[in-house]
Design an enzyme around this catalytic site. Structure first.
Site, PDB file in Angstrom:
ATOM      1  N   LYS A  67      -5.775   4.218   8.757  1.00  0.00           N
ATOM      2  CA  LYS A  67      -6.619   4.512   7.597  1.00  0.00           C
ATOM      3  C   LYS A  67      -7.965   5.049   8.069  1.00  0.00           C
ATOM      4  CE  LYS A  67      -8.410   2.338   3.384  1.00  0.00           C
ATOM      5  NZ  LYS A  67      -8.600   1.065   2.667  1.00  0.00           N
ATOM      6  N   ARG A  79       0.861  -1.183   0.000  1.00  0.00           N
ATOM      7  CA  ARG A  79       0.000   0.000   0.000  1.00  0.00           C
ATOM      8  C   ARG A  79       0.897   1.231   0.000  1.00  0.00           C
ATOM      9  NH1 ARG A  79      -3.624   1.148   5.240  1.00  0.00           N
ATOM     10  NH2 ARG A  79      -4.969  -0.480   4.391  1.00  0.00           N
ATOM     11  N   SER A  86     -12.651  -4.703  -0.156  1.00  0.00           N
ATOM     12  CA  SER A  86     -12.924  -4.275   1.217  1.00  0.00           C
ATOM     13  C   SER A  86     -14.430  -4.177   1.424  1.00  0.00           C
ATOM     14  CB  SER A  86     -12.296  -2.901   1.488  1.00  0.00           C
ATOM     15  OG  SER A  86     -10.895  -2.983   1.513  1.00  0.00           O
TER      16      SER A  86
END
Length: 209
Positions: free
Chosen positions: A138, A41, A109
């Site tokens: 996040k 990421r 997700s």
């Protein structure tokens, strides 16, 4: 095609979370610790730098028989020959990404049962579910789900489930016990002084009584 079997730990490598340490060095420690699937990421990284890191990660992960998943960027997943891509609810739709990456893995997700079912119907290979306990890495816009909300997800879909959000060495067994196939851990591993030792300890908990 045989069903996907995920390892108990889904490690996420985010250069913003490595406390200034070289991400390739941290990746080597994850691999040394036994990680068998790693998501890369890099939301704040320029695309060309992300690709360069992804290609290095691909080479290193392949040498240790570890799957590499790219977060968000299907184009980078294809360019570095990663094993797949992980998509959020606001990313390109699954059917469009399938045209880009072919038979590579696609994870989605999810935060509720309807999203999980939709991902399964759409042909996802696995789903993420969370945030389990809240997260500092996040901004999801969703309240913590907890293990009590994971169990209905497990009953609703046959896909492998990666639980994510605030998971640590201290609570990871709760997540596995509630039906997650794999636990995504970021800050608890990347913030550890010894990433290899931390990874080994977490994996050892999966086989512990």
């Amino acid at each position: 095609m045989s069903p996907l079997i995920l390892p108990p730990l889904y490690a996420i490598l985010d250069p913003e979370q490595t406390k200034g340490r070289d991400p390739e060095a941290v990746l080597r420690q994850l691999l040394e610790g036994g990680a068998k699937i790693i998501q890369l990421r890099a939301k704040a990284m320029a695309p060309k730098d992300f690709l360069q890191l992804a290609r290095s990660a691909r080479s290193l992960s392949r040498s240790r028989d570890c799957r590499l998943i790219i977060n968000d960027r299907a184009d980078i997943a294809v360019a570095c020959d990663a094993d797949g891509v992980h998509l959020g609810q606001e990313d390109l739709p699954l059917h469009a990404v399938r045209k880009i990456i072919g038979q590579k893995l696609i994870g989605i997700s999810t935060h509720e049962v309807d999203q999980a079912k939709e991902a399964e119907r759409g042909g996802a290979d696995y789903i993420g579910f969370g945030p389990m306990f809240g997260t500092m890495t996040k901004a999801t816009g969703y309240a913590a789900r907890g293990v009590e909300m994971l169990r209905p997800i497990r009953s609703a879909v046959k896909l492998p489930i990666v639980a994510i959000g605030g998971i640590k060495e201290e609570n990871v067994q709760e997540v596995w016990g509630a039906g997650a196939d794999s636990a995504a851990i970021i800050s608890d591993i990347l913030g550890a002084e010894d990433v290899t030792a931390k990874t080994k300890r977490i994996l050892a908990l999966h086989s512990a009584p």
